[in-house]
Design a protein around this motif. Structure first.
Motif, PDB file in Angstrom:
ATOM      1  N   SER A 103       0.851  -1.198   0.000  1.00  0.00           N
ATOM      2  CA  SER A 103       0.000   0.000   0.000  1.00  0.00           C
ATOM      3  C   SER A 103       0.882   1.240   0.000  1.00  0.00           C
ATOM      4  O   SER A 103       0.440   2.325  -0.370  1.00  0.00           O
ATOM      5  N   SER A 104       2.150   1.094   0.406  1.00  0.00           N
ATOM      6  CA  SER A 104       3.079   2.238   0.371  1.00  0.00           C
ATOM      7  C   SER A 104       3.154   2.809  -1.041  1.00  0.00           C
ATOM      8  O   SER A 104       3.046   4.027  -1.235  1.00  0.00           O
ATOM      9  N   ASP A 206      -7.339   4.833   3.810  1.00  0.00           N
ATOM     10  CA  ASP A 206      -6.396   3.730   3.969  1.00  0.00           C
ATOM     11  C   ASP A 206      -7.079   2.654   4.807  1.00  0.00           C
ATOM     12  O   ASP A 206      -7.346   2.857   5.997  1.00  0.00           O
ATOM     13  N   TYR A 209      -5.900  -2.010   7.544  1.00  0.00           N
ATOM     14  CA  TYR A 209      -6.234  -2.844   8.718  1.00  0.00           C
ATOM     15  C   TYR A 209      -7.708  -3.252   8.751  1.00  0.00           C
ATOM     16  O   TYR A 209      -8.178  -3.791   9.759  1.00  0.00           O
ATOM     17  N   SER A 237      -4.006  -3.520   1.363  1.00  0.00           N
ATOM     18  CA  SER A 237      -2.723  -4.227   1.325  1.00  0.00           C
ATOM     19  C   SER A 237      -2.876  -5.709   1.636  1.00  0.00           C
ATOM     20  O   SER A 237      -3.800  -6.120   2.338  1.00  0.00           O
ATOM     21  N   SER A 239      -0.392  -6.923   3.265  1.00  0.00           N
ATOM     22  CA  SER A 239       0.610  -7.017   4.343  1.00  0.00           C
ATOM     23  C   SER A 239       0.033  -7.530   5.664  1.00  0.00           C
ATOM     24  O   SER A 239       0.625  -8.400   6.289  1.00  0.00           O
ATOM     25  N   LYS A 240      -1.081  -6.989   6.091  1.00  0.00           N
ATOM     26  CA  LYS A 240      -1.482  -7.182   7.490  1.00  0.00           C
ATOM     27  C   LYS A 240      -2.473  -8.339   7.644  1.00  0.00           C
ATOM     28  O   LYS A 240      -2.141  -9.355   8.220  1.00  0.00           O
ATOM     29  N   ARG A 248       5.525  -7.323  -0.401  1.00  0.00           N
ATOM     30  CA  ARG A 248       5.339  -5.991  -0.966  1.00  0.00           C
ATOM     31  C   ARG A 248       4.209  -5.954  -1.996  1.00  0.00           C
ATOM     32  O   ARG A 248       4.435  -5.748  -3.193  1.00  0.00           O
TER      33      ARG A 248
END
Ligand SMILES: Cc1ncc(COP(=O)(O)O)c(C=O)c1O
Length: 394
Positions: A103-104, A206, A209, A237, A239-240, A248
């Motif tokens: 998400s970065s 965003d 989460y 993302s 990621s979490k 990534r």
């Protein structure tokens, strides 16, 4: 010859993560034989799910690891769109889905799309620190708006109305938030979307989460924003929730008319998101993977249910119960005027590593610390017991 190395002025405005200082000190303690309870780490302790690893291994065995479209593999864009329908009950056109390098990269693409020099993006203070730096490297001006318990540590329509100017391009919200774990209530999010539309501001939400919420089914802004849903940007993302930080991979749901510009930016900035990760991520949406991830979400929820009352009992101020993510943002002013010094001393005295508020903004940062519950329950219990002894002796 002039041997001075000149660097851009913007670099001076980029701050390091103070949590890295905590991590370096924690590692030094471990090297000296001490045990450390790591409550500073902002990523899930759970490993990448086995079906995802198997999909990556199959992709590697096939050997065809070429560039993909800058927008991502079509089948992954479709799978993400389907996930919104199945999990959140909201239709999303796959054409709106842009797969990104975490998400970065998604946040950077959206900021690059919206921000011109000296233009502003409104952000919550406290908030995720990289956001202000994304705006800064684009020569824009991140405007941190102080938030507190009255608005769930989130921006509200009223705060946006009071803080915007003719230089403001957009508003970025993270719900649930890092560092506070709190969410924007649906009614307020609806008001925020309407306020942004009326003032001509772009709304970026965003939701990295969002999969990790504990008090009822997760609601995406795309389902809440009503008539404005097609105009907002949602960033998310793998990621979490999907336990894939190192792969990534993330995504953006963008207004359709901006997809082509975002594609051009992605092509030029990094060509495409990582191909192996994209093939692996297709396995995220298998029923078996989702069942495992739900089990892990419940484990996070149990940790939250243990940690929040335990910290309150010790005297930390947690006026709003965090409802998502894996962080507790706690008022530590009863114990110390400077939370950075508090974190440093706590680590040396007890081996408990936590993050000072300074990492997340300026507003009452010295009065706050962040606890991450990204460790198993027995370690959390150990951490709380060490804290109890430490605070008793102070
Ligand atoms: C609120 C928030 N947004 C975005 C990110 C970036 O995550 P990634 O690039 O791994 O998707 C993080 C990482 O911790 C975060 O906490």
């Amino acid at each position: 010859m002039d041997t001075r190395i000149v660097t851009a002025a913007r670099v001076a405005g980029i701050e390091p993560f103070h949590v890295m200082e905590v991590q370096t000190a924690a590692r030094a303690l471990e090297a000296a034989g001490r045990t450390v309870v790591h409550m500073e780490i902002g990523e899930p302790d759970f490993p990448t799910p086995a079906p995802v690893l198997a999909a990556a291994q199959a992709a590697l065995a096939g050997g065809r690891i070429y560039y993909t479209s800058a927008l991502g593999l079509p089948e992954l864009r479709e799978a993400i769109a389907r996930h919104y329908a199945e999990r959140f009950g909201v239709p999303v056109a796959p054409e709106r889905v842009i797969v990104t390098a975490g998400s970065s990269a998604g946040l950077l693409l959206v900021m690059a799309l919206l921000v011109d020099r000296d233009q502003q993006i409104l952000l919550s203070d406290p908030g995720y620190p990289c956001n202000r730096h994304f705006v800064r490297v684009l020569e824009g001006e991140p405007v941190g708006v102080p938030v507190g318990p009255l608005t769930n540590y989130q921006l509200s329509a009223d705060l946006i109305e009071a803080a915007w100017s003719t230089r403001t391009r957009g508003v970025l919200i993270a719900s649930p938030s890092n560092p506070t774990g709190t969410q924007v209530p649906p009614d307020e999010l609806r008001r925020i979307a309407a306020t942004c539309a009326r003032l001509g501001l772009r709304l970026i939400v965003d939701e990295i989460y969002l999969g990790l919420t504990y008090d009822g089914p997760p609601q995406t802004a795309l389902a809440i924003a009503g008539e404005h849903a097609d105009d907002i940007f949602v960033v998310s993302s793998f990621s979490k929730y999907f336990n894939m930080t190192g792969w990534r991979l993330g995504w953006v749901i963008a207004p359709e008319r901006h997809v082509r510009d975002l594609e051009k930016l992605a092509q030029n900035l990094y060509i495409c998101p990582p191909t192996v990760s994209q093939r692996a991520a297709l396995a995220c949406f298998l029923p078996g993977t989702l069942a495992l991830l739900e089990e892990r979400r419940r484990a996070f929820g149990e940790r939250r249910d243990f940690l929040v009352p335990a910290l309150r009992e010790l005297g930390f101020g947690i006026p709003v119960r965090p409802s998502g993510g894996f962080f507790v943002y706690a008022d530590s002013s009863r114990f110390a005027a400077d939370s950075q010094a508090f974190c440093r001393d706590l680590l040396q005295a007890t081996g408990v590593a936590i993050t000072p508020g300074l990492d997340f903004g300026r507003h009452r940062a010295e009065a706050h610390v962040r606890f991450a519950y990204t460790i198993e329950m027995a370690k959390l219990e150990d951490g709380v017991s060490r804290l109890r002894d430490y605070l008793r002796d102070r």
